[in-house]
Design a protein around this motif. Sequence first.
Motif, PDB file in Angstrom:
ATOM      1  N   GLN A 111      77.621  83.021   6.622  1.00 31.71           N
ATOM      2  CA  GLN A 111      77.921  82.480   7.948  1.00 31.71           C
ATOM      3  C   GLN A 111      77.252  81.121   8.159  1.00 31.71           C
ATOM      4  O   GLN A 111      76.811  80.785   9.250  1.00 31.71           O
ATOM      5  CB  GLN A 111      77.473  83.469   9.051  1.00 31.71           C
TER       6      GLN A 111
ATOM      7  N   TYR B  94      83.884  75.807   9.301  1.00 37.96           N
ATOM      8  CA  TYR B  94      84.358  76.815  10.248  1.00 37.96           C
ATOM      9  C   TYR B  94      83.179  77.610  10.807  1.00 37.96           C
ATOM     10  O   TYR B  94      82.059  77.525  10.290  1.00 37.96           O
ATOM     11  CB  TYR B  94      85.386  77.729   9.576  1.00 37.96           C
ATOM     12  N   ASP B  95      83.427  78.390  11.847  1.00 34.67           N
ATOM     13  CA  ASP B  95      82.352  79.046  12.570  1.00 34.67           C
ATOM     14  C   ASP B  95      81.838  80.319  11.912  1.00 34.67           C
ATOM     15  O   ASP B  95      81.153  81.113  12.549  1.00 34.67           O
ATOM     16  CB  ASP B  95      82.796  79.367  14.008  1.00 34.67           C
ATOM     17  N   GLY B  96      82.157  80.529  10.662  1.00 32.18           N
ATOM     18  CA  GLY B  96      81.704  81.708   9.941  1.00 32.18           C
ATOM     19  C   GLY B  96      82.667  82.019   8.822  1.00 32.18           C
ATOM     20  O   GLY B  96      83.707  81.353   8.652  1.00 32.18           O
TER      21      GLY B  96
ATOM     22  N   TYR C 231      86.831  81.092   8.362  1.00 31.86           N
ATOM     23  CA  TYR C 231      87.243  80.355   7.163  1.00 31.86           C
ATOM     24  C   TYR C 231      88.325  81.131   6.417  1.00 31.86           C
ATOM     25  O   TYR C 231      89.318  80.551   5.962  1.00 31.86           O
ATOM     26  CB  TYR C 231      86.030  80.119   6.268  1.00 31.86           C
TER      27      TYR C 231
ATOM     28  N   ARG D 166      78.489  77.995   7.867  1.00 36.96           N
ATOM     29  CA  ARG D 166      79.326  76.958   8.465  1.00 36.96           C
ATOM     30  C   ARG D 166      79.462  75.703   7.605  1.00 36.96           C
ATOM     31  O   ARG D 166      79.982  74.688   8.064  1.00 36.96           O
ATOM     32  CB  ARG D 166      78.817  76.565   9.860  1.00 36.96           C
TER      33      ARG D 166
ATOM     34  N   PRO E 128      72.885  83.226  12.757  1.00 36.24           N
ATOM     35  CA  PRO E 128      74.146  83.946  12.914  1.00 36.24           C
ATOM     36  C   PRO E 128      74.048  85.457  12.757  1.00 36.24           C
ATOM     37  O   PRO E 128      75.001  86.171  13.084  1.00 36.24           O
ATOM     38  CB  PRO E 128      75.024  83.349  11.807  1.00 36.24           C
TER      39      PRO E 128
ATOM     40  N   LYS F   3      76.924  76.466  21.905  1.00 34.23           N
ATOM     41  CA  LYS F   3      77.763  75.823  20.893  1.00 34.23           C
ATOM     42  C   LYS F   3      77.209  74.453  20.525  1.00 34.23           C
ATOM     43  O   LYS F   3      77.266  74.037  19.363  1.00 34.23           O
ATOM     44  CB  LYS F   3      79.189  75.703  21.398  1.00 34.23           C
TER      45      LYS F   3
ATOM     46  N   LEU G  59      78.357  88.317  17.747  1.00 35.44           N
ATOM     47  CA  LEU G  59      79.476  87.725  18.471  1.00 35.44           C
ATOM     48  C   LEU G  59      79.902  88.599  19.645  1.00 35.44           C
ATOM     49  O   LEU G  59      80.170  88.101  20.744  1.00 35.44           O
ATOM     50  CB  LEU G  59      80.659  87.513  17.528  1.00 35.44           C
TER      51      LEU G  59
ATOM     52  N   VAL H 104      74.120  72.325  12.657  1.00 29.84           N
ATOM     53  CA  VAL H 104      75.006  72.178  11.508  1.00 29.84           C
ATOM     54  C   VAL H 104      75.047  70.717  11.061  1.00 29.84           C
ATOM     55  O   VAL H 104      74.946  70.407   9.869  1.00 29.84           O
ATOM     56  CB  VAL H 104      76.431  72.656  11.849  1.00 29.84           C
TER      57      VAL H 104
ATOM     58  N   VAL I 154      74.158  74.937  18.200  1.00 31.74           N
ATOM     59  CA  VAL I 154      74.578  75.297  16.845  1.00 31.74           C
ATOM     60  C   VAL I 154      75.232  74.106  16.157  1.00 31.74           C
ATOM     61  O   VAL I 154      74.968  73.809  14.987  1.00 31.74           O
ATOM     62  CB  VAL I 154      75.543  76.498  16.879  1.00 31.74           C
ATOM     63  N   GLY I 155      76.113  73.406  16.884  1.00 34.42           N
ATOM     64  CA  GLY I 155      76.784  72.258  16.299  1.00 34.42           C
ATOM     65  C   GLY I 155      75.801  71.184  15.868  1.00 34.42           C
ATOM     66  O   GLY I 155      75.959  70.568  14.806  1.00 34.42           O
TER      67      GLY I 155
END
Length: 220
Positions: free
Chosen positions: A17, A23-25, A29, A19, A96, A202, A166, A209, A205-206
Amino acid sequence: MTQDDVDAIDALLPQTQCRRCGYDGCRPYAEAIAAGEADINRCPPGGQETADRLAAATGRQNKPLDPECGDASVARVARIREAECIGCTRCIQVCPTDAIIGAAKQMHTVIEQDCTGCELCVPACPVDCIDMPESAPETGQPLWPPSRDIDRERADHARTLFESRLRRLNQSTNRGQRADRHEATVDRRDAPDAETESRHRKAVVGDAVARARAKRKRAP
């Protein structure tokens, strides 16, 4: 695209997970691959062998790993230098699989068997007190592609933790939205709504990443 297609592709992924694929996990993907929206060579934790297996499963041409996503790496597990931890909870917000425990302004620690080695916590830490040493065989993310049943079990465990997180976050958001509808008199200046909190999560997390990608690009 069928659910079986997605399940088959997801089963080939290491469930870190992380990223790195964009993709978010792993599941998102897998869905993108099944829909023809993503290539099969964007999973560094899975290594080239996973890309080859994805090519075979989807009937696509073999490709080398996309360098944009980072290099294939050995299994790692996060370690928090607890004496330096300030208890900011930023690592907890981006993990995650809920593998980091602790409370605000208190020391945090990592549950080794739940850590997937995604590295998202490293750039999130404002005091740089998280290391990613190679994991011992009995801890951390599974070796991938799996050569032992225990590796598949660990990947399944990571998937379960990720999906559970989630659900919890979605339930929290839904409860907040219901509360907003029934408590219209609440002062929004002092109590940010669930949508704002979701956007904040978000963004955190973004940001992690993006910083992780930048750090990997700078590494020799």
